[in-house]
Write a protein that holds these residues in place. Structure first.
Motif, PDB file in Angstrom:
ATOM      1  N   VAL A  72       0.845  -1.196   0.000  1.00 32.95           N
ATOM      2  CA  VAL A  72       0.000   0.000   0.000  1.00 32.95           C
ATOM      3  C   VAL A  72       0.879   1.244   0.000  1.00 32.95           C
ATOM      4  CG1 VAL A  72      -1.878  -1.170   1.207  1.00 32.95           C
ATOM      5  CG2 VAL A  72      -0.137   0.044   2.535  1.00 32.95           C
ATOM      6  N   PRO A  73       0.356   2.385  -0.460  1.00 32.48           N
ATOM      7  CA  PRO A  73       1.122   3.628  -0.384  1.00 32.48           C
ATOM      8  C   PRO A  73       1.525   3.935   1.052  1.00 32.48           C
ATOM      9  CG  PRO A  73      -0.783   3.885  -1.824  1.00 32.48           C
ATOM     10  CD  PRO A  73      -0.936   2.561  -1.147  1.00 32.48           C
ATOM     11  N   LYS A  74       2.686   4.586   1.215  1.00 30.16           N
ATOM     12  CA  LYS A  74       3.232   4.776   2.559  1.00 30.16           C
ATOM     13  C   LYS A  74       2.310   5.592   3.459  1.00 30.16           C
ATOM     14  CE  LYS A  74       6.177   8.725   1.272  1.00 30.16           C
ATOM     15  NZ  LYS A  74       7.585   9.208   1.209  1.00 30.16           N
ATOM     16  N   GLY A  75       1.439   6.399   2.875  1.00 32.70           N
ATOM     17  CA  GLY A  75       0.481   7.140   3.687  1.00 32.70           C
ATOM     18  C   GLY A  75      -0.543   6.253   4.367  1.00 32.70           C
ATOM     19  N   VAL A 127       7.607  -6.438   7.177  1.00 28.26           N
ATOM     20  CA  VAL A 127       7.233  -5.188   6.508  1.00 28.26           C
ATOM     21  C   VAL A 127       8.479  -4.608   5.863  1.00 28.26           C
ATOM     22  CG1 VAL A 127       6.166  -2.915   6.731  1.00 28.26           C
ATOM     23  CG2 VAL A 127       5.480  -4.764   8.282  1.00 28.26           C
ATOM     24  N   GLY A 128       8.361  -4.139   4.633  1.00 30.90           N
ATOM     25  CA  GLY A 128       9.482  -3.523   3.945  1.00 30.90           C
ATOM     26  C   GLY A 128       9.443  -2.007   4.027  1.00 30.90           C
ATOM     27  N   GLU A 129      10.515  -1.386   3.608  1.00 34.37           N
ATOM     28  CA  GLU A 129      10.578   0.069   3.517  1.00 34.37           C
ATOM     29  C   GLU A 129       9.827   0.542   2.270  1.00 34.37           C
ATOM     30  OE1 GLU A 129      11.914   2.200   5.678  1.00 34.37           O
ATOM     31  OE2 GLU A 129      12.373   0.516   7.005  1.00 34.37           O
ATOM     32  N   PRO A 130       9.430   1.817   2.210  1.00 35.57           N
ATOM     33  CA  PRO A 130       8.768   2.324   0.999  1.00 35.57           C
ATOM     34  C   PRO A 130       9.606   2.084  -0.250  1.00 35.57           C
ATOM     35  CG  PRO A 130       8.550   3.908   2.786  1.00 35.57           C
ATOM     36  CD  PRO A 130       9.493   2.838   3.274  1.00 35.57           C
ATOM     37  N   GLY A 131       8.979   1.501  -1.252  1.00 37.09           N
ATOM     38  CA  GLY A 131       9.650   1.221  -2.515  1.00 37.09           C
ATOM     39  C   GLY A 131      10.431  -0.070  -2.548  1.00 37.09           C
ATOM     40  N   ALA A 132      10.649  -0.713  -1.380  1.00 32.69           N
ATOM     41  CA  ALA A 132      11.445  -1.944  -1.333  1.00 32.69           C
ATOM     42  C   ALA A 132      10.691  -3.088  -1.991  1.00 32.69           C
ATOM     43  CB  ALA A 132      11.785  -2.298   0.110  1.00 32.69           C
ATOM     44  N   LEU A 160      -1.972 -10.063 -12.806  1.00 31.94           N
ATOM     45  CA  LEU A 160      -0.722  -9.948 -13.546  1.00 31.94           C
ATOM     46  C   LEU A 160       0.276 -11.021 -13.120  1.00 31.94           C
ATOM     47  CD1 LEU A 160      -0.416  -6.081 -13.108  1.00 31.94           C
ATOM     48  CD2 LEU A 160      -1.168  -7.274 -15.181  1.00 31.94           C
ATOM     49  N   GLY A 161       1.195 -11.319 -14.019  1.00 37.95           N
ATOM     50  CA  GLY A 161       2.260 -12.266 -13.724  1.00 37.95           C
ATOM     51  C   GLY A 161       3.467 -11.627 -13.067  1.00 37.95           C
ATOM     52  N   GLU A 162       3.611 -10.321 -13.235  1.00 40.54           N
ATOM     53  CA  GLU A 162       4.663  -9.548 -12.546  1.00 40.54           C
ATOM     54  C   GLU A 162       4.212  -8.096 -12.490  1.00 40.54           C
ATOM     55  OE1 GLU A 162       6.543  -7.145 -14.136  1.00 40.54           O
ATOM     56  OE2 GLU A 162       5.983  -7.561 -16.220  1.00 40.54           O
ATOM     57  N   VAL A 163       4.780  -7.335 -11.553  1.00 42.17           N
ATOM     58  CA  VAL A 163       4.311  -5.962 -11.328  1.00 42.17           C
ATOM     59  C   VAL A 163       5.482  -4.985 -11.244  1.00 42.17           C
ATOM     60  CG1 VAL A 163       2.078  -6.534 -10.290  1.00 42.17           C
ATOM     61  CG2 VAL A 163       4.138  -6.504  -8.848  1.00 42.17           C
ATOM     62  N   VAL A 164       6.505  -5.195 -12.060  1.00 46.16           N
ATOM     63  CA  VAL A 164       7.666  -4.299 -12.050  1.00 46.16           C
ATOM     64  C   VAL A 164       7.244  -2.875 -12.404  1.00 46.16           C
ATOM     65  CG1 VAL A 164       9.874  -3.794 -13.141  1.00 46.16           C
ATOM     66  CG2 VAL A 164       9.294  -6.150 -12.543  1.00 46.16           C
ATOM     67  N   ALA A 165       6.470  -2.707 -13.464  1.00 43.27           N
ATOM     68  CA  ALA A 165       6.052  -1.370 -13.898  1.00 43.27           C
ATOM     69  C   ALA A 165       5.060  -0.749 -12.928  1.00 43.27           C
ATOM     70  CB  ALA A 165       5.451  -1.447 -15.299  1.00 43.27           C
ATOM     71  N   GLU A 166       4.303  -1.583 -12.218  1.00 42.71           N
ATOM     72  CA  GLU A 166       3.246  -1.092 -11.327  1.00 42.71           C
ATOM     73  C   GLU A 166       3.748  -0.801  -9.912  1.00 42.71           C
ATOM     74  OE1 GLU A 166       1.637  -3.000 -14.781  1.00 42.71           O
ATOM     75  OE2 GLU A 166       3.013  -3.796 -13.280  1.00 42.71           O
ATOM     76  N   TRP A 167       4.969  -1.240  -9.597  1.00 37.25           N
ATOM     77  CA  TRP A 167       5.498  -1.106  -8.230  1.00 37.25           C
ATOM     78  C   TRP A 167       6.008   0.320  -8.012  1.00 37.25           C
ATOM     79  CZ3 TRP A 167       5.008  -5.086  -4.787  1.00 37.25           C
ATOM     80  CH2 TRP A 167       5.611  -4.922  -3.538  1.00 37.25           C
ATOM     81  N   ARG A 168       5.202   1.150  -7.375  1.00 40.54           N
ATOM     82  CA  ARG A 168       5.550   2.550  -7.173  1.00 40.54           C
ATOM     83  C   ARG A 168       6.593   2.722  -6.067  1.00 40.54           C
ATOM     84  NH1 ARG A 168      -0.403   5.348  -6.893  1.00 40.54           N
ATOM     85  NH2 ARG A 168       0.357   5.609  -4.753  1.00 40.54           N
ATOM     86  N   ALA A 169       7.285   3.838  -6.123  1.00 42.42           N
ATOM     87  CA  ALA A 169       8.349   4.107  -5.157  1.00 42.42           C
ATOM     88  C   ALA A 169       7.818   4.343  -3.750  1.00 42.42           C
ATOM     89  CB  ALA A 169       9.160   5.318  -5.612  1.00 42.42           C
ATOM     90  N   ASP A 170       6.519   4.600  -3.622  1.00 39.34           N
ATOM     91  CA  ASP A 170       5.954   4.845  -2.295  1.00 39.34           C
ATOM     92  C   ASP A 170       5.267   3.617  -1.706  1.00 39.34           C
ATOM     93  OD1 ASP A 170       3.778   4.836  -4.063  1.00 39.34           O
ATOM     94  OD2 ASP A 170       2.654   6.318  -2.889  1.00 39.34           O
ATOM     95  N   LEU A 171       5.307   2.474  -2.398  1.00 42.18           N
ATOM     96  CA  LEU A 171       4.598   1.297  -1.893  1.00 42.18           C
ATOM     97  C   LEU A 171       5.365   0.644  -0.747  1.00 42.18           C
ATOM     98  CD1 LEU A 171       3.205  -0.552  -5.044  1.00 42.18           C
ATOM     99  CD2 LEU A 171       1.981   0.915  -3.425  1.00 42.18           C
ATOM    100  N   VAL A 172       4.624   0.285   0.297  1.00 43.76           N
ATOM    101  CA  VAL A 172       5.185  -0.407   1.459  1.00 43.76           C
ATOM    102  C   VAL A 172       4.649  -1.840   1.451  1.00 43.76           C
ATOM    103  CG1 VAL A 172       5.315  -0.487   3.977  1.00 43.76           C
ATOM    104  CG2 VAL A 172       5.321   1.716   2.783  1.00 43.76           C
ATOM    105  N   PRO A 173       5.527  -2.840   1.298  1.00 43.01           N
ATOM    106  CA  PRO A 173       5.057  -4.227   1.250  1.00 43.01           C
ATOM    107  C   PRO A 173       4.909  -4.841   2.642  1.00 43.01           C
ATOM    108  CG  PRO A 173       7.399  -4.164   0.784  1.00 43.01           C
ATOM    109  CD  PRO A 173       6.967  -2.733   0.999  1.00 43.01           C
TER     110      PRO A 173
END
Length: 254
Positions: free
Chosen positions: A33-36, A57-62, A91-104
């Motif tokens: 989700v977005p870091k907000g 939990v990962g860091e934003p963009g990780a 999708l089979g992969e989400v490289v293009a969709e993975w935003r720099a603000d996403l927190v996994p």
């Protein structure tokens, strides 16, 4: 097969549910989700720990974490993309969709204790049939946290009546991967009208002398994303999990 070998196959394009893969290794649900929203999601998980046990939990963009050394954008066998709470693509992969603000977030998965169920003599029907586990959106509301609210999602495994106690006791020793069932029998009591029509996964037969057991499911955060109309999120395709660099027994409480 090691987790790294499985992730390599998924990165190469294999698209299958992961129940039964890499026996002895833990699996996890992914929600990014977005870091907000990360505090809201952490609070949602805190208020709904059986459905949303946070493992990492990962860091934003990780796109990797301490417990997942692969690439979260490519090394799962399937992903679901959400815009404004609506699932817009699988999708089979989400490289293009993975935003720099996403927190996994990696959320515990009940596939992790299935090896222990089998060792205790409890059959696991979806493994027998080679299909995805059936999952259902219930009428049970989760506790609200910030902008997130929604229904509990459960997975179902039919268990012979004489083994229900064993299944409850065995899975209960794995509280960080959903633990014991949240409901036994009577699916209509939690708003499930037809076991033959799961909301996610594949239907499996409940045979004579068997009781349906329902475990809290890590797809619950995705149900909250949909119910709350969250602007952007990426989850795993239900049943298509992150195979972690952690043993299933790491989550066993004795």
């Amino acid at each position: 097969m090691s987790p790294a070998q499985a992730r390599e196959r998924f990165r190469a394009g294999e698209r299958v549910p992961t129940a039964g893969w890499c026996r002895g290794w833990a699996q996890a649900n992914l929600i990014a989700v977005p870091k907000g929203l990360r505090y809201d999601l952490l609070l949602f998980a805190h208020h709904n720990p059986q459905a949303c046990p946070v493992l990492d939990v990962g860091e934003p963009g990780a796109w990797s974490t301490a417990l997942f050394a692969g690439d979260l954008r490519t090394d799962l066998p399937g992903y679901r993309l959400y815009h404004d709470g609506v699932p817009v693509a699988d999708l089979g992969e989400v490289v293009a969709e993975w935003r720099a603000d996403l927190v996994p977030f990696l959320i515990g998965c009940s596939f992790t204790f299935e090896r222990a169920l089998l060792a205790a003599g409890v059959p696991v029907r979806h493994l027998e049939l080679g299909v995805n586990v059936p999952m259902y959106v219930t009428s049970v509301p989760c506790a609200t946290a910030g902008s997130l609210s929604g229904p509990l999602v459960v997975s179902m495994r039919p268990v012979p009546e004489e083994l229900v106690k064993t299944a409850v006791e065995v899975s209960g020793r794995y509280p960080l991967v959903h633990g014991a069932p949240v409901h036994v029998g009577a699916p209509e009591a939690i708003g499930i009208r037809d076991l033959a029509r799961p909301d996610f996964g594949d239907p499996v037969e409940v045979r004579a002398g068997e009781v349906p057991l329902f475990w809290a499911c890590g797809v619950t955060p995705q149900a909250a994303i949909m119910a709350s109309g969250i602007e952007y999120a990426i989850g795993h395709l239900p049943g298509h999990m992150a195979i972690m660099d952690a043993r299933d027994d790491d989550y066993l409480v004795t």
